[in-house]
Design a protein around this motif. Structure first.
Motif, PDB file in Angstrom:
ATOM      1  N   TRP A   7      -9.543  65.475   6.375  1.00  0.00           N
ATOM      2  CA  TRP A   7      -8.853  64.237   6.082  1.00  0.00           C
ATOM      3  C   TRP A   7      -9.812  63.064   5.906  1.00  0.00           C
ATOM      4  O   TRP A   7      -9.370  61.928   5.722  1.00  0.00           O
ATOM      5  CB  TRP A   7      -7.861  63.906   7.189  1.00  0.00           C
ATOM      6  CG  TRP A   7      -6.667  64.803   7.237  1.00  0.00           C
ATOM      7  CD1 TRP A   7      -6.508  65.932   7.975  1.00  0.00           C
ATOM      8  CD2 TRP A   7      -5.468  64.647   6.478  1.00  0.00           C
ATOM      9  NE1 TRP A   7      -5.288  66.499   7.753  1.00  0.00           N
ATOM     10  CE2 TRP A   7      -4.610  65.723   6.824  1.00  0.00           C
ATOM     11  CE3 TRP A   7      -5.016  63.710   5.534  1.00  0.00           C
ATOM     12  CZ2 TRP A   7      -3.362  65.890   6.276  1.00  0.00           C
ATOM     13  CZ3 TRP A   7      -3.765  63.862   4.995  1.00  0.00           C
ATOM     14  CH2 TRP A   7      -2.936  64.948   5.359  1.00  0.00           C
ATOM     15  N   ALA A   8     -11.084  63.319   5.937  1.00  0.00           N
ATOM     16  CA  ALA A   8     -12.049  62.224   5.852  1.00  0.00           C
ATOM     17  C   ALA A   8     -11.896  61.420   4.567  1.00  0.00           C
ATOM     18  O   ALA A   8     -12.104  60.205   4.544  1.00  0.00           O
ATOM     19  CB  ALA A   8     -13.471  62.767   5.972  1.00  0.00           C
ATOM     20  N   SER A  17      -1.026  56.780   0.836  1.00  0.00           N
ATOM     21  CA  SER A  17      -0.802  55.949   2.025  1.00  0.00           C
ATOM     22  C   SER A  17       0.670  55.556   2.113  1.00  0.00           C
ATOM     23  O   SER A  17       1.275  55.148   1.110  1.00  0.00           O
ATOM     24  CB  SER A  17      -1.665  54.690   1.957  1.00  0.00           C
ATOM     25  OG  SER A  17      -1.334  53.789   2.994  1.00  0.00           O
ATOM     26  N   ASP A  18       1.248  55.692   3.282  1.00  0.00           N
ATOM     27  CA  ASP A  18       2.647  55.339   3.476  1.00  0.00           C
ATOM     28  C   ASP A  18       2.854  54.313   4.585  1.00  0.00           C
ATOM     29  O   ASP A  18       3.974  54.071   5.011  1.00  0.00           O
ATOM     30  CB  ASP A  18       3.476  56.590   3.754  1.00  0.00           C
ATOM     31  CG  ASP A  18       2.935  57.405   4.915  1.00  0.00           C
ATOM     32  OD1 ASP A  18       1.921  56.974   5.519  1.00  0.00           O
ATOM     33  OD2 ASP A  18       3.490  58.481   5.222  1.00  0.00           O
ATOM     34  N   HIS A  59      -1.925  56.698   6.999  1.00  0.00           N
ATOM     35  CA  HIS A  59      -1.185  57.900   6.615  1.00  0.00           C
ATOM     36  C   HIS A  59      -0.483  58.414   7.866  1.00  0.00           C
ATOM     37  O   HIS A  59      -1.134  58.867   8.816  1.00  0.00           O
ATOM     38  CB  HIS A  59      -2.138  58.950   6.043  1.00  0.00           C
ATOM     39  CG  HIS A  59      -2.966  58.437   4.899  1.00  0.00           C
ATOM     40  ND1 HIS A  59      -4.074  57.639   5.103  1.00  0.00           N
ATOM     41  CD2 HIS A  59      -2.824  58.588   3.549  1.00  0.00           C
ATOM     42  CE1 HIS A  59      -4.609  57.328   3.926  1.00  0.00           C
ATOM     43  NE2 HIS A  59      -3.864  57.904   2.965  1.00  0.00           N
ATOM     44  N   ARG A  60       0.837  58.307   7.861  1.00  0.00           N
ATOM     45  CA  ARG A  60       1.636  58.598   9.047  1.00  0.00           C
ATOM     46  C   ARG A  60       1.360  59.989   9.608  1.00  0.00           C
ATOM     47  O   ARG A  60       1.221  60.161  10.820  1.00  0.00           O
ATOM     48  CB  ARG A  60       3.133  58.461   8.718  1.00  0.00           C
ATOM     49  CG  ARG A  60       3.584  57.041   8.496  1.00  0.00           C
ATOM     50  CD  ARG A  60       5.019  56.998   8.004  1.00  0.00           C
ATOM     51  NE  ARG A  60       5.485  55.633   7.808  1.00  0.00           N
ATOM     52  CZ  ARG A  60       6.141  54.929   8.732  1.00  0.00           C
ATOM     53  NH1 ARG A  60       6.425  55.464   9.900  1.00  0.00           N
ATOM     54  NH2 ARG A  60       6.524  53.688   8.490  1.00  0.00           N
ATOM     55  N   ALA A 103     -12.723  57.041  13.353  1.00  0.00           N
ATOM     56  CA  ALA A 103     -13.020  58.310  14.023  1.00  0.00           C
ATOM     57  C   ALA A 103     -11.820  59.250  13.980  1.00  0.00           C
ATOM     58  O   ALA A 103     -11.984  60.487  13.932  1.00  0.00           O
ATOM     59  CB  ALA A 103     -13.442  58.059  15.464  1.00  0.00           C
ATOM     60  N   LEU A 104     -10.596  58.711  13.976  1.00  0.00           N
ATOM     61  CA  LEU A 104      -9.406  59.553  13.860  1.00  0.00           C
ATOM     62  C   LEU A 104      -9.396  60.301  12.534  1.00  0.00           C
ATOM     63  O   LEU A 104      -9.047  61.481  12.463  1.00  0.00           O
ATOM     64  CB  LEU A 104      -8.140  58.706  13.986  1.00  0.00           C
ATOM     65  CG  LEU A 104      -7.759  58.196  15.380  1.00  0.00           C
ATOM     66  CD1 LEU A 104      -6.492  57.358  15.302  1.00  0.00           C
ATOM     67  CD2 LEU A 104      -7.559  59.347  16.343  1.00  0.00           C
ATOM     68  N   TYR A 105      -9.796  59.604  11.486  1.00  0.00           N
ATOM     69  CA  TYR A 105      -9.806  60.222  10.163  1.00  0.00           C
ATOM     70  C   TYR A 105     -10.968  61.200  10.007  1.00  0.00           C
ATOM     71  O   TYR A 105     -10.797  62.317   9.507  1.00  0.00           O
ATOM     72  CB  TYR A 105      -9.908  59.140   9.084  1.00  0.00           C
ATOM     73  CG  TYR A 105      -8.587  58.523   8.710  1.00  0.00           C
ATOM     74  CD1 TYR A 105      -7.892  58.960   7.595  1.00  0.00           C
ATOM     75  CD2 TYR A 105      -8.039  57.501   9.469  1.00  0.00           C
ATOM     76  CE1 TYR A 105      -6.666  58.399   7.239  1.00  0.00           C
ATOM     77  CE2 TYR A 105      -6.829  56.924   9.133  1.00  0.00           C
ATOM     78  CZ  TYR A 105      -6.138  57.378   8.016  1.00  0.00           C
ATOM     79  OH  TYR A 105      -4.928  56.831   7.680  1.00  0.00           O
ATOM     80  N   LEU A 106     -12.146  60.763  10.415  1.00  0.00           N
ATOM     81  CA  LEU A 106     -13.343  61.590  10.223  1.00  0.00           C
ATOM     82  C   LEU A 106     -13.483  62.682  11.264  1.00  0.00           C
ATOM     83  O   LEU A 106     -14.198  63.650  11.052  1.00  0.00           O
ATOM     84  CB  LEU A 106     -14.589  60.715  10.250  1.00  0.00           C
ATOM     85  CG  LEU A 106     -15.035  60.035   8.960  1.00  0.00           C
ATOM     86  CD1 LEU A 106     -13.953  59.168   8.354  1.00  0.00           C
ATOM     87  CD2 LEU A 106     -16.307  59.210   9.195  1.00  0.00           C
TER      88      LEU A 106
END
Length: 458
Positions: A7-8, A17-18, A59-60, A103-106
């Motif tokens: 998801w990075a 994006s929502d 992104h939910r 950090a959540l995404y990467l």
């Protein structure tokens, strides 16, 4: 092969994006009278009327996957909202919040975000951990803890205190916190390894006194500290009367007491001083331990398990290091001045050294010039404001000019007469200064009386 999350690519990307993540200063939120329910519930009411200072496309699905807080948020409080709001305190807090979301995404810490901070990365990373804890994002918390333990090193007592006390309770009581403690203990061992130097050097002593109770407990657990257990007890006592020591809880003081190697203290310190130290707890066990240790040695704690005596009390000695003797250089002018004062009022005169530390106690030496015989004697005494009685062992040497220009040391006793002026001038005190200079000449080294003193409690 990349270690980044699949998801990075979505970080900062508006594609798919929502929801929009808005970072809003708390002051602005208060001005807009936005209702909130604490940091864990960043209320969404009125967010459309609030000017967000920074936004990130969100992104939910991803946020709900990695954050339990976001999952609950999207299911309950902000189910249909197009924007969610996170309130920050200041610029550092904003940067920490953004680094946490990243950090959540990467699923990886971006070291560039940390190293770009003008201050130490340690307090900044701890802010990121607080955000990860608030968002209930365990994978992000683990990444931050690993980064704190593996990539960043404390540079000061303040960093140590932040690492040990600045983390959320949920982190400090987790298994991952062990890594942080290990890093802190290693730094404490390297920085404050020589206990005697920490006591006697202003910079080191000041840094040590700034340590939080948990840091001092970790330091006492180090096996490779250089010094005697008297040194350790003395330094902890000095720390305890300072600001950090006064903030120690009863639980902290019990932990400190249980890390002291009681069996390695000098007997007079163990019997007379230790029970009176204000930070020592479980002192009622000391007489029982002393009896058990005489009988069983290092196995004393195991022999009386019913009393839960700490194994550290019977642990072996720490690393010993030979110490330099205290050298006291007394200028001949000071001795002459003493003699001239005696001539004027026939009273005894004394000349004192500065304070010096040795093996758990502070001492001072002094020369005494007796008026009735004009004898000069050397004494050493313990500076003991608390009134504790200490037995001491000492050795005093005086350096005198030797043959071939090489100084020689002779062992002398405390209270030994160094000069007997009256016998040298036939009992007359007329003009003693000139006679004194003659007598002193044989003992002067570069115009000084030089004494070397080695003293310690027994």
């Amino acid at each position: 092969m990349s270690n980044l999350s699949p998801w990075a690519w979505a970080y900062g990307n508006e594609a798919l994006s929502d929801v929009t993540i808005a970072f809003v200063p708390k002051g602005a939120a208060a001005a807009a009278k936005v209702s909130t329910r604490g940091r864990k519930r960043k209320a969404q009411e009125g967010v459309d009327d609030l000017q967000a200072s920074n936004t990130i496309p969100g992104h939910r699905f991803l946020l709900a996957t990695y954050s339990e807080y976001c999952n609950a948020l999207f299911l309950r409080w902000a189910k249909g909202d197009e924007m969610v709001k996170l309130e920050y305190d200041d610029a550092d807090d904003l940067a920490a919040a953004q680094a946490c979301i990243k950090a959540l995404y990467l699923q990886k810490l971006d070291v560039c975000d940390l190293l770009s901070e003008p201050r130490s990365a340690v307090p900044f990373l701890i802010k990121v951990i607080h955000w990860a804890d608030m968002l209930q994002a365990p994978t992000c918390t683990e990444l931050c803890i690993a980064g704190l333990a593996d990539s960043f090193r404390p540079g000061s007592s303040e960093d140590i205190n932040c690492m040990l006390m600045g983390l959320p309770d949920s982190v400090r009581f987790s298994p991952a916190f062990t890594k942080v403690q290990e890093v802190c203990q290693k730094w404490l061992q390297q920085t404050f390894s020589d206990v005697h130097e920490v006591i006697t050097k202003d910079g080191l002593r000041k840094a040590f006194l700034q340590l939080c109770p948990q840091a001092v407990i970790l330091w006492m657990k180090c096996d490779d500290l250089m010094g005697t257990e008297n040194d350790v007890a003395f330094l902890v006592t000095r720390w305890h009367v300072g600001k950090q020591g006064k903030e120690a809880t009863e639980k902290d003081l019990v932990a400190l007491s249980r890390q002291l190697r009681v069996s390695q203290l000098s007997q007079s310190v163990r019997d007379c001083v230790l029970p009176e130290l204000p930070w020592v707890r479980e002192d009622y066990l000391l007489p029982v331990f002393a009896t058990a240790f005489r009988r069983c040695g290092a196995a004393a704690s195991k022999e009386i398990t019913s009393l839960s005596i700490s194994p550290s009390w019977s642990a072996p000695a720490r690393v010993m290091k030979a110490r330099e003797w205290f050298v006291w250089r007394v200028p001949v002018s000071a001795v002459t001045e003493m003699l001239e004062d005696v001539e004027e009022d026939c009273a005894e005169r004394e000349h004192y050294s500065g304070e010096f530390y040795s093996d758990g106690a502070t001492f001072r030496a002094y020369l005494e010039l007796s008026s009735h015989r004009l004898n000069m004697k050397l004494y050493v005494y313990v500076l003991n404001e608390s009134g504790h009685i200490l037995d001491v062992s000492y050795c005093i040497k005086q350096s005198c000019p030797g043959r071939f220009g090489i100084d020689e040391d002779r062992v002398i006793s405390e209270g030994l007469t160094l000069l007997d002026i009256s016998s040298a001038i036939g009992g007359s005190v007329a003009g003693p200064t000139a006679s004194l200079r003659t007598l002193l000449q044989e003992q002067l080294v570069d115009g000084h009386l030089v004494f070397k003193i080695n003293v310690h409690p027994i």
